[in-house]
Design an enzyme around this catalytic site. Structure first.
Site, mmCIF file in Angstrom:
data_model
loop_
_atom_site.group_PDB
_atom_site.id
_atom_site.type_symbol
_atom_site.label_atom_id
_atom_site.label_comp_id
_atom_site.label_asym_id
_atom_site.label_seq_id
_atom_site.Cartn_x
_atom_site.Cartn_y
_atom_site.Cartn_z
ATOM 1 N N TYR A 111 0.802 -1.354 -0.036
ATOM 2 C CA TYR A 111 -0.071 0.101 -0.075
ATOM 3 C C TYR A 111 0.874 1.236 -0.128
ATOM 4 O O TYR A 111 1.807 1.197 0.669
ATOM 5 C CB TYR A 111 -0.955 -0.198 1.539
ATOM 6 C CG TYR A 111 -1.649 1.340 1.494
ATOM 7 C CD1 TYR A 111 -2.773 1.172 0.909
ATOM 8 C CD2 TYR A 111 -1.123 2.361 2.002
ATOM 9 C CE1 TYR A 111 -3.754 2.502 0.980
ATOM 10 C CE2 TYR A 111 -1.766 3.801 2.143
ATOM 11 C CZ TYR A 111 -3.271 3.663 1.725
ATOM 12 O OH TYR A 111 -3.909 4.774 1.739
ATOM 13 N N GLU B 295 -3.536 7.562 -4.421
ATOM 14 C CA GLU B 295 -3.419 6.196 -3.386
ATOM 15 C C GLU B 295 -3.213 5.121 -4.300
ATOM 16 O O GLU B 295 -3.875 4.949 -5.285
ATOM 17 C CB GLU B 295 -4.660 6.117 -2.549
ATOM 18 C CG GLU B 295 -4.791 4.988 -1.727
ATOM 19 C CD GLU B 295 -6.009 5.002 -0.874
ATOM 20 O OE1 GLU B 295 -6.997 5.170 -1.411
ATOM 21 O OE2 GLU B 295 -5.825 4.742 0.208
#
Ligand code: GDP
Ligand code: MN
Length: 389
Positions: A103, A191
């Protein structure tokens, strides 16, 4: 104003800045999806294009191994409702072999007034959930706006998270390119979940989320802006001159004045804390709550299938509360009766007494009056969680 890009748009920005992405094509019909998947080769991934995460869990991301599977997946996903967002477009991406999922995001940390990067070796899962259960698995690193994110700094982030030299070396260049997307495109959020390493150890961003800062629109040639601005309910609201923002919850919220509506959102979220009830939208109807405006606003809020009840919070000023009640009562007659949901109304300010008296006389089964803002929030949350039905 911030604009959330669709994945296929964010991916374009990634590619333009050198972030490795899998090949992808847009598809608006099952036939186009089959053609795209056939061109890209199997396995391919058919992905719902909505500006909201958690598509995988909702069934909006499917790995397909044949033309038939691609067609079936496209048919199933097109038109699907993902938490109030209707899927009108697909992206078909080349299937990537996943060795590990990471992530990475860059955002504006408003509390600390700085840029912040978040990294975790445990990508792929819901990051909010990870933050709740395992906060130390997320490495939070500020980014200096002058130096930006350098490759050694990016490598250090990965090592701090427990990654090997090899993983750090593979991910760092992509992380630096993502910083370039963030800073050069005037994003407020970038993101990637997950950023993966493939079978050969190369980094690939297989998801892409970007929010752009509308204040910087003048210095960009963002041709997807128009598309992003014409998204569903928000576009309809804009065309009607209303200030509407779609949120994720169950309680429709409307009021006159942005500040009032924002505090109302806070109160609803606070009252709903234990039951998980949150606001479904922000809607500022502005000044002059005419019946027309009320009917249009209420119709808009009610057309969100997630809405279970509505909280109307009005502070009477130039438009007096009794006029607002007039507007609401007429709106109740005008909106599609099948879509009606219980309404909690809180009135204060100019002619609040008169407004409440008018409401009492009308005896509408749909509207419950609450004396205070806090009381109204508690009432509407109780309604939404089924306590009063
Ligand atoms: P999200 O659920 O909205 O975050 O959508 P994602 O784009 O992140 O996709 C959801 C999940 O589908 C990912 O976490 C992956 O596990 C899986 N996925 C997406 N693309 C691929 C791919 O190319 N190959 C494989 N094997 N899985 C994929
Ligand atoms: Mn994702």
């Amino acid at each position: 104003m911030h604009v959330d890009l669709y994945e296929y748009q964010a991916r374009e920005l990634f590619a333009a800045h050198g972030v490795p992405v899998a090949a992808g094509r847009i598809a608006d019909t099952p036939e186009e999806a089959v053609a795209a998947a056939t061109e890209l080769g199997f396995p391919a991934v058919v992905k719902a294009q909505v500006t909201i995460g958690g598509r995988g869990k909702a069934g909006g991301v499917k790995l397909v191994h044949s033309a038939q599977e691609a067609r079936d997946a496209a048919k199933a996903i097109l038109g699907m409702d993902i938490r109030g967002h209707t899927v009108e477009r697909l992206m078909v991406a080349a299937g990537v072999q996943i060795a590990s999922e990471q992530y990475f995001s860059i955002l504006v940390d408003r509390t600390e007034r700085r840029y912040l990067s978040l990294f975790s070796l445990r990508g792929g899962m819901d990051v909010e959930q990870l933050a709740a259960t395992d906060p130390e698995a997320i490495i939070r690193t500020p980014i200096d706006p002058l130096t930006g994110l350098t490759e050694p700094a990016a490598q250090q982030i990965v090592r701090t998270a427990g990654g090997t030299e090899q993983i750090a070396a593979a991910l760092a260049p992509a992380m630096v390119h993502l910083w370039e997307v963030f800073s050069q495109e005037d994003a407020s959020l970038v993101e990637v979940n997950p950023m993966i390493l493939d079978g050969s150890g190369a980094a690939v961003a297989i998801d892409a989320k970007v929010s752009l800062d509308g204040n910087a629109k003048f210095r960009h040639d963002w041709d997807f802006w128009r598309g992003a601005e014409s998204q569903g309910l928000e576009a309809r609201a804009k065309a009607l001159g209303l200030n509407y923002v779609k949120l994720d919850g169950q309680v429709g919220v409307m009021g006159n004045g942005a500040g009032l509506v924002m505090s109302t959102l806070d109160l609803v979220a606070f009252a709903g804390k234990t039951t998980g009830i949150t606001p479904a939208n922000f809607l500022d109807i502005g000044g002059g709550a005419s019946a027309d405006k009320m009917a249009v606003s209420l119709g808009l809020v009610l057309s969100d299938p997630q809405v279970r009840c509505v909280y109307i919070n009005v502070y009477g000023g130039i438009t007096a509360c009794d006029q607002v009640v007039d507007g609401i009562l007429e709106a109740l007659d005008r909106v599609d009766q099948a879509t009606l949901k219980p309404i909690v109304l809180r009135l204060d300010g100019n002619k609040a007494e008169e407004g409440r008296a008018l409401l009492a006389r009308a005896q509408s089964p749909w509207v419950k009056s609450s004396a205070t803002m806090e009381g109204g929030a508690a009432d509407v949350v109780a309604l939404a969680s089924g306590e009063n039905n």
